[in-house]
Design an enzyme around this catalytic site. Structure first.
Site: not given
Ligand code: ACM
Length: 514
Positions: A326
């Site tokens: 992310e």
């Molecule tokens: C995640 O759940 N951002 C690895």
């Protein structure tokens, strides 16, 4: 009962278990989770008493021998000793030399002797966890004896794991959990033969591991948590204590420093890690994807090298987890060389990289593993590069996902995950193009945006973690939901004895065994 014991004793010595006492435990009353590969009932019972010995056939088994005898003594009040000379009878033999995969073991319970033979000391330890599940649940409580009897039903078991990596992850960054909590978690994992605990040590909301060369990471970055609580961090001494405690239970700690995103706590601690040279405020919300280390600056790589070097000094295990998920504000053309350089830093300290599935956009180094949590196409890109995949699909294995729409804790952005949904899947069948040989293992993460206490943590983790442990250990052809469910219903008594605050799903009440 005493009469029955005396009669049994004399008769057993002569003809070995033809007479059984009604009060004797039956194998069918026991719940073995994860289910072993081969289980064959045998006549008779073994009774642990104050004269029972733990016999080890090699000096390298002393550690596990002492561990077992302490475990048994803790509940029984006996003073069972480890011996190196084989007793005549009434002993638990720990042996090496089994021709089986590394953690494989054989367990043979007969009236006069229990034998656990492993392919390694680790295998013997896993075998003991099976024996533990054959013991009365009172074995889980200090002083659980209370005049009870410690009978174990006769059985012969052969067993070995399906996957080499069977893990869980705790997010200690969103909310901090102290050393004692982590030790309890390790103890609970070990009952289900899990062997890796991944600690998510740094995120936007907190930096939780002391780095001596960058002390403000914990002074500033460790000072808060989601919701503005006081935060916390592990000193390096604390962390060593966790690693040693885990090692004694054959669990390897995998430390994660998430980067280049999920780094607000580090960016708030050191302005020079930001492209604009300015430290942002500490962050106590639960949004993701807004922070990034400055991938263009030399100091960023010096920082990472220092952090990795200090972590490696604390890490006997093979893996350093670099996060990589992310990173929405890191342009891909910067993200890719960053991930490649960080892999080289980790490899320069002879450690292997694990990263979330997004790292497959970069050229993966030969020993790298991608942790599949979100995008199958990322996991497939990793496999196409020859990398292994660690399987943690958010829709199945994320322990912070709510059980259903009535669950008070947790989130549901990936799915609601009831016990059957958490159990009814096979890592090697999940995605076309990812087969057993591509898979390192299975890991169940717990993110802690909404989890603040151990009680809450246990409610979300249990009993789903137990099903994930079975998926990772037991051959898929042996796994069946109704059978698992009935074992889990029997196993509830052990969870209660352990004081685990588990979710008592309606699925465990329907058709409950009488
Ligand atoms: C995640 O759940 N951002 C690895």
């Amino acid at each position: 009962m005493m009469k029955c014991n005396l009669l049994k004793l004399s008769v057993l010595l002569l003809i070995g278990g033809l007479f059984a006492c009604d009060s004797d435990p039956k194998l069918s009353e026991k719940a073995l989770i994860p289910l072993p590969e081969k289980v064959v009932e045998q006549n008779g019972v073994f009774t642990i008493d104050e004269n029972t010995k733990v016999f080890i056939d090699r000096p390298e088994l002393e550690g596990v021998g002492v561990f077992f005898s302490k475990f048994i003594n803790h509940s029984t009040g006996f003073n069972i000793q480890v011996v190196t000379e084989k007793p005549e009878s009434d002993y638990i033999a720990l042996e090496l030399g089994l021709d089986a995969p590394d953690e494989g073991y054989g367990l043979d319970v007969r009236p006069d002797v229990i034998r656990i033979k492993g392919a390694s000391t680790e295998g013997v330890f896993r075998g003991f966890q099976t024996l533990r599940q054959l013991m009365p649940v009172a074995i889980e409580k200090e002083g659980g004896f209370e005049g009870g009897s410690w009978k174990i039903p006769g059985v012969k078991i052969e067993d070995a794991p399906e996957y080499a990596y069977r893990g869980s992850m705790l997010d200690v960054a969103r909310h901090f959990f102290g050393v004692e909590d982590i030790k309890r978690y390790i103890d609970l994992m070990s009952l289900y033969k899990m062997n890796y605990l991944h600690l998510h040590l740094a995120d936007d909301q907190g930096w939780r591991i002391e780095i001596k060369s960058w002390p403000k990471l914990t002074e500033i970055g460790g000072s808060t948590a989601v919701g503005g609580g006081e935060g916390g961090f592990y000193t390096q001494e604390d962390y060593k204590e966790i690693v040693a405690y885990a090692q004694e239970r054959f669990i390897t700690i995998v430390p994660e420093i998430d980067m280049p995103g999920h780094t607000n706590a580090a960016l708030a601690s050191y302005p020079e890690l930001n492209c604009n040279g300015e430290a942002p405020e500490l962050y106590t919300g639960i949004e993701v994807g807004f922070s990034t280390l400055c991938t263009d600056k030399e100091i960023t790589y010096q920082f990472i090298d220092d952090v990795v070097r200090e972590l490696v000094e604390l890490t006997p295990g093979p893996y350093i987890h670099i996060g990589g998920d992310e990173s929405h504000v890191t342009p891909l053309e910067k993200y890719i060389p960053f991930i490649e350089q960080v892999q080289d830093i980790v490899n320069s300290y002879d450690k292997r990289v694990i990263g979330w599935d997004e790292i497959a956009h970069a050229a993966l180094r030969p020993s790298a593993t991608a942790q599949y949590w979100s995008k199958a196409e990322n996991a497939k890109m990793a496999v196409d590069q020859g990398a292994k995949v660690l399987i943690s699909p958010a829709t199945k294995a994320y322990l912070d996902m709510q059980y259903d729409s009535t669950t008070q804790l947790g989130l549901h952005w990936a799915a609601y995950i009831e016990l059957d949904s958490a159990y009814l899947w096979d890592p090697a069948e999940l995605e076309e193009g990812i087969s057993k040989d591509d898979i390192l293992g299975v890991e169940a993460p717990l993110w802690t945006e909404t989890i603040t206490t151990m009680n809450e943590l246990e409610y979300m983790v249990f009993p789903r973690l137990i099903g994930i442990a079975e998926i990772a250990w037991t051959k898929p052809g042996l796994r069946e939901w109704d059978d698992y469910k009935s074992r889990l219903i029997k196993h509830e008594e052990r969870l209660k004895a352990l004081g685990v605050n588990y979710y008592s799903s309606p699925l465990l009440k329907k058709g409950k065994a009488k």
